[in-house]
Design an enzyme around this catalytic site. Sequence first.
Site, PDB file in Angstrom:
ATOM      1  N   SER A  63       0.839  -1.201   0.000  1.00  0.00           N
ATOM      2  CA  SER A  63       0.000   0.000   0.000  1.00  0.00           C
ATOM      3  C   SER A  63       0.868   1.242   0.000  1.00  0.00           C
ATOM      4  O   SER A  63       1.411   1.603  -1.024  1.00  0.00           O
ATOM      5  CB  SER A  63      -1.019   0.032   1.131  1.00  0.00           C
ATOM      6  OG  SER A  63      -1.946   1.085   0.868  1.00  0.00           O
ATOM      7  N   HIS A  68       4.587  13.689   6.909  1.00  0.00           N
ATOM      8  CA  HIS A  68       4.483  15.145   6.794  1.00  0.00           C
ATOM      9  C   HIS A  68       5.179  15.719   8.021  1.00  0.00           C
ATOM     10  O   HIS A  68       4.838  15.347   9.141  1.00  0.00           O
ATOM     11  CB  HIS A  68       3.023  15.598   6.760  1.00  0.00           C
ATOM     12  CG  HIS A  68       2.200  14.860   5.761  1.00  0.00           C
ATOM     13  ND1 HIS A  68       2.228  15.146   4.420  1.00  0.00           N
ATOM     14  CD2 HIS A  68       1.355  13.821   5.905  1.00  0.00           C
ATOM     15  CE1 HIS A  68       1.420  14.321   3.777  1.00  0.00           C
ATOM     16  NE2 HIS A  68       0.879  13.500   4.658  1.00  0.00           N
ATOM     17  N   CYS A  83      -1.594  -3.990   3.378  1.00  0.00           N
ATOM     18  CA  CYS A  83      -2.762  -4.783   3.035  1.00  0.00           C
ATOM     19  C   CYS A  83      -2.734  -6.170   3.669  1.00  0.00           C
ATOM     20  O   CYS A  83      -3.727  -6.887   3.634  1.00  0.00           O
ATOM     21  CB  CYS A  83      -2.908  -4.887   1.519  1.00  0.00           C
ATOM     22  SG  CYS A  83      -1.521  -5.720   0.722  1.00  0.00           S
TER      23      CYS A  83
END
Length: 134
Positions: A63, A68, A83
């Site tokens: 995935s 950030h 996943c």
Amino acid sequence: MSGLEWVIEAYGCDSAALADPPKLRAMFSAIVAAMSLRPVGESVWHQFPKTGGITGLCLLAESHLACHTFPEYQSICLNLFCCQPRPDWDFAAYFTREFGATAVNVRRIERPYTHERESRQLSELRRADQVPLV
């Protein structure tokens, strides 16, 4: 069957470390190696000129891994979705050691692929009718 998602916020981090692209690349490498993840290409990075904050994204066969940073607030947010189940990793210790975090919030979220009722019905049908697994 379900996937796992980790949402991590670390606070009180060293601002210079949060604006250091090689440091963040090393973080992605450490997570990928420790959790046996499989990147499908190079990570993509963007550094904001005004604050020095950095956004990074690594597309995984499992995935994604994204972060950030907010040097102006001494914080980093990280998201990892897999996943398939993976063993937990000590994100808190890593952010404390590598970024000087004074507080780390780690949420581990199970992400089922079917609604519990539908999954139960499918299991019952397979048992009753011996429907082969697809």
